[in-house]
Enzyme design. Sequence first.
Site, PDB file in Angstrom:
ATOM      1  N   ARG A 187       0.845  -1.194   0.000  1.00 55.09           N
ATOM      2  CA  ARG A 187       0.000   0.000   0.000  1.00 55.09           C
ATOM      3  C   ARG A 187       0.883   1.249   0.000  1.00 55.09           C
ATOM      4  NH1 ARG A 187      -4.798   1.387   4.319  1.00 55.09           N
ATOM      5  NH2 ARG A 187      -3.088   1.203   5.838  1.00 55.09           N
ATOM      6  N   ASP A 194      -3.965   3.409  14.440  1.00 58.30           N
ATOM      7  CA  ASP A 194      -3.125   3.942  13.369  1.00 58.30           C
ATOM      8  C   ASP A 194      -3.659   5.312  12.976  1.00 58.30           C
ATOM      9  OD1 ASP A 194      -5.353   3.505  11.783  1.00 58.30           O
ATOM     10  OD2 ASP A 194      -4.377   2.085  10.425  1.00 58.30           O
TER      11      ASP A 194
END
EC number: 2.3.3.9
Length: 543
Positions: A163, A444
Amino acid sequence: MASVHGVRIHSTVAQKAQSELFTEGALKYLAALHRTFEATRQSLLTAREDAQRRYDSGVTFDFAPETKAVREEPGWQCAPPAPGLEDRRVEITGPTDRKMVINALNSGAKTFMADFEDSSAPTFSNMVNGQLNLRDAIRREIDFESGGKKYKLSENPAVLIVRPRGWHLDEPRVTVDNQPVSGSIFDFAIYFYHNAKELVKRGSGPYFYLPKMEHYLEARLWNDIFVFSQSYIGLPQGIIRGTVLIETLPAAFQMEEILFELRNHSSGLNCGRWDYIFSFIKKHRADRGAVFPDRKDVTMTVPFMDAYVRLLIRTCHKRKVAAMGGMSAQIPIKDDPKANEVAMAKVRADKLREVTAGHDGTWIAHPLINKIAREVFDENMLGPNQYHNLRTDVRVTAADLLDTKVPGHITLAGIQENVSTCLAYTAAWVGGNGCIPFNYLMEDAATAEITRVQLWQWVKYGLRVHDTGELITREYVDAIIDRTVPTIKSIVPGVQDENVKLARDYLKGQIRKQWPSEFLTSDLMPFLAVKDGVEPKFQRAAL
């Protein structure tokens, strides 16, 4: 390190990685991508700002009339699954440090999403060393020893998916013609250039997760980059695969269009649940009626989240690609068996909800959760996927996707948890750590963003604390921030005082803004860049 006209590296960190990655060929390719596609990226980012102004004025979200034919045409399908992507029942995600890469690839999950985005703080060291770690893992040259323990890649590791960062982020440590390159293009280019042919030779391919998109034209840009890149290095078209995270509210109204743009390179869509909640709040920033209760109350079963999940599954299976589920943030609680049992029951229930809804796989954040997720999917998904489950029963309207009814309250505990999470994550991120365990959840950037915009929203619209009736003002939140600051070091051991102070000042500033910032990562990137030696004149954004 090679020298290429117009390309400049502004940091001297991670010299070994730089010398191995920044070859003449790699930098020429990076420069070609920048010069070909940067103007389009900038125009698309401007279009995001224009769209937000329309939302603020009261223009509502809807399915685009100009692409009705794409949605209604039954004949088109996406490319068949690429090698290793037929069965994705459990995907583990995490940053790209060497130990994490080995543990994730060895976890027993079907794939590993190596993350340069929300679980990584983009220091230059993290970005380029992460690239080196992935290069070594692909070639099975990643084994190492630390503290007397050997870390060795297994015989059958997970399939690797990468990613890159989202379109909104620059990579200020690298400029082409005195402009910072796109973080997305940098991450993609360095990985693709060094590894695409090797991956194909080993029976796999260059596979990506594509984050934070808000329009099908942003997917078209990715597809154009894929076509250009395969031609550039001499690979057949269609080798690349991209799974798009549907994690913004605008993208939820363009799922079929996004698949159509990427149809020759698509490997499906993913429910990026935490960013989706963040986007829902942010896009409705001017709507007092879209204020949510405590973060814990915004679950996958509330109406707007349930509608988004059902639409994603139906859309993907209609076009014969994977409909991937999202992340359960729970992590194992090693020192409290009863609490761990409760937490793991939540994981099991979440994965059961996903597989029975028709998802083809799910995400986990910790290797020890693989067993739970795998058992649930093995028991309920007998084949490699559920593309055959067309969910023709699903009918999702624009009103369903915009339903703001979320049961719950704004509590003192919820405010305190948001403050603690935002402060701890921000301080950790500026210090180079992109994911932190807190209250047995893996936090996160996406979860931290929810806390930030919720605090802004509650102050902006003058909400009251359910427990006490007190008005949530700037001063009220300031007091909680000040009380919380001394506890941050217990949440993030080793965090520096200056980073905690920065986090405090940043959050206090955010709750005073007319509108919340688009991304905390964009706001704070200049601090990482300065630490890496970049002069301010080479940075596009600053606080």
